[in-house]
Scaffold this active site. Structure first.
Site, short mmCIF file in Angstrom:
data_model
loop_
_atom_site.label_atom_id
_atom_site.label_comp_id
_atom_site.label_asym_id
_atom_site.label_seq_id
_atom_site.Cartn_x
_atom_site.Cartn_y
_atom_site.Cartn_z
N CYS A 12 0.85 -1.18 0.00
CA CYS A 12 0.00 0.00 0.00
C CYS A 12 0.89 1.24 0.00
O CYS A 12 2.12 1.14 0.12
CB CYS A 12 -0.90 0.00 1.23
N HIS A 41 5.59 -4.92 8.89
CA HIS A 41 5.56 -6.30 9.39
C HIS A 41 5.67 -7.29 8.24
O HIS A 41 4.69 -7.93 7.84
CB HIS A 41 4.28 -6.54 10.19
N HIS A 74 4.06 2.07 11.81
CA HIS A 74 2.97 1.87 12.77
C HIS A 74 2.77 3.05 13.70
O HIS A 74 1.74 3.13 14.37
CB HIS A 74 3.25 0.61 13.60
N CYS A 97 2.65 5.89 8.84
CA CYS A 97 1.70 6.03 7.73
C CYS A 97 0.82 7.25 7.97
O CYS A 97 0.29 7.43 9.08
CB CYS A 97 0.84 4.78 7.63
N HIS A 125 -0.52 -4.62 19.65
CA HIS A 125 -0.04 -4.24 18.32
C HIS A 125 0.63 -2.87 18.41
O HIS A 125 0.13 -1.97 19.09
CB HIS A 125 -1.22 -4.18 17.33
N GLU A 127 0.80 -0.37 16.43
CA GLU A 127 -0.05 0.76 16.03
C GLU A 127 -0.97 1.16 17.17
O GLU A 127 -1.18 2.35 17.43
CB GLU A 127 -0.87 0.42 14.79
N THR A 168 -6.11 0.91 11.95
CA THR A 168 -6.33 1.03 10.51
C THR A 168 -6.40 -0.30 9.77
O THR A 168 -6.80 -0.33 8.61
CB THR A 168 -5.22 1.88 9.86
N CYS A 198 -8.12 1.82 6.84
CA CYS A 198 -7.56 2.49 5.66
C CYS A 198 -8.08 1.87 4.36
O CYS A 198 -8.57 0.74 4.33
CB CYS A 198 -6.04 2.48 5.71
N ASN A 228 -3.01 -6.97 8.94
CA ASN A 228 -3.89 -6.98 7.77
C ASN A 228 -3.81 -8.31 7.01
O ASN A 228 -4.79 -8.76 6.45
CB ASN A 228 -3.60 -5.79 6.86
#
EC number: 1.17.7.4
Length: 317
Positions: A12, A41, A74, A97, A125, A127, A168, A198, A228
């Site tokens: 992405c 990751h 993250h 991001c 996590h 993030e 996200t 996202c 993800n």
């Protein structure tokens, strides 16, 4: 055996930007370049950058004075950011991001207003840790929920002054259930103006749904610690398909493909296309036909790297 490719899949804009920041820093300043946490990751990406001189650390104290430091895609908490700025570093680049930064700004605004904030996300996590760390108002509160059950057990200070945001990279379907629970439990709660999940996460989940309609087995290229990528495998399984999360072609078990007429391939947002090509090669060596890409959403979003890196690379060229 047919081979179908999800579209879109793989990198992405946020991942592209983060990797580019590390690569440009290495090209301009030379090794070592320190990166707090894995920049994205994916094991292949991290090992490649490590071989080129990136040093991945978890604590700012591990970075020597005078070094160059990069924050991962993250994001980091305000405490980590302040700790880094207090150090005598030559340069500090932020590869967070921009879509994660958007969520950070939502939390920071809630903190300034004293509005209690609820984050939907996975505990532990990076993030989530970075996002939770944007809240500092002791008069308010910041809470983490992962499921509708968490919502019904949650106690807040003021049910009339609440907002929520999300990690996200969550499952769109699972998150919708949690949001429904939040609105039922706290009718006055306010959500973000635009979804926090996202575009890349949403698009890849839509693509794997389409893939699962046609494929007997789905292979998701991505690392085990990729949120993800895990969600993509889960979605395929919920659609009734056998699904496997693999780091590379070498992880493929021939037995998975026994009697399979069609295998679908997708990749998480942090998995490079070279790994997908290797998976296709392996499948074709096992009797697969030429790979066909299904129709999907076109992605043309690009996030710029920091100005300092753009200018310096242009001068170097």
């Amino acid at each position: 055996m047919r081979i179908l490719l999800a579209n879109p899949r793989g990198f992405c804009a946020g991942v592209d930007r983060a990797i580019s920041i590390v690569e440009r820093a290495l090209a301009i300043y030379g090794a070592p370049i320190y990166v707090r946490h894995e920049v994205v990751h994916n094991r292949f990406v991290v090992n490649d950058l490590r071989e080129r001189g990136a040093v991945f650390i978890e604590e700012i104290s591990e970075v020597p004075d005078g070094a160059i430091l990069i924050f991962s895609a993250h994001g980091v908490s305000q405490a980590v950011r302040a700790e880094a700025k207090a150090r005598h570093l030559t340069m500090l680049f932020d590869a967070t991001c921009p879509l994660v930064t958007k969520v950070h700004m939502e939390v920071a605004r809630a903190s300034r207003r004293g509005t209690e904030a609820i984050l939907i996300g996975h505990a532990g996590h990076p993030e989530v840790e970075g996002t939770m760390g944007q809240y500092s108002n002791p008069q308010g509160g910041m809470y983490l929920v992962e499921s509708p059950q968490d919502v019904w057990q949650l106690q807040v200070k003021d049910e009339q002054n609440l907002c929520f945001m999300t990690q996200t990279t969550l499952s769109v379907d699972d998150t919708s259930e949690v949001i429904d629970a939040l609105r039922a439990r706290f009718p006055a709660i306010v959500g973000p103006r635009k979804d926090d999940i996202c575009y890349a996460t949403t698009n890849r989940q839509e693509a794997v749904r389409s893939l699962a309609v046609q494929a007997d087995v789905v292979l998701v290229v991505g690392s085990k610690n990729s949120s993800n990528s895990n969600r993509l495998a889960e979605l395929a399984r919920r659609a009734g398909r056998a699904a496997y999360l693999i780091d590379s072609a070498s992880d493929i078990d021939d037995a998975w493909l026994s009697g399979v007429g069609c295998v679908g391939v997708t990749a998480g947002a942090s998995a490079p296309d070279v790994l997908v090509r290797e998976v296709i090669d392996r499948l074709q060596a096992l009797g697969g036909a030429a790979a066909q890409e299904i129709q999907g959403r076109e992605e043309n979003i690009v996030f710029e790297v920091p100005r300092e890196l753009r200018i310096e690379v242009q001068q170097a060229d």
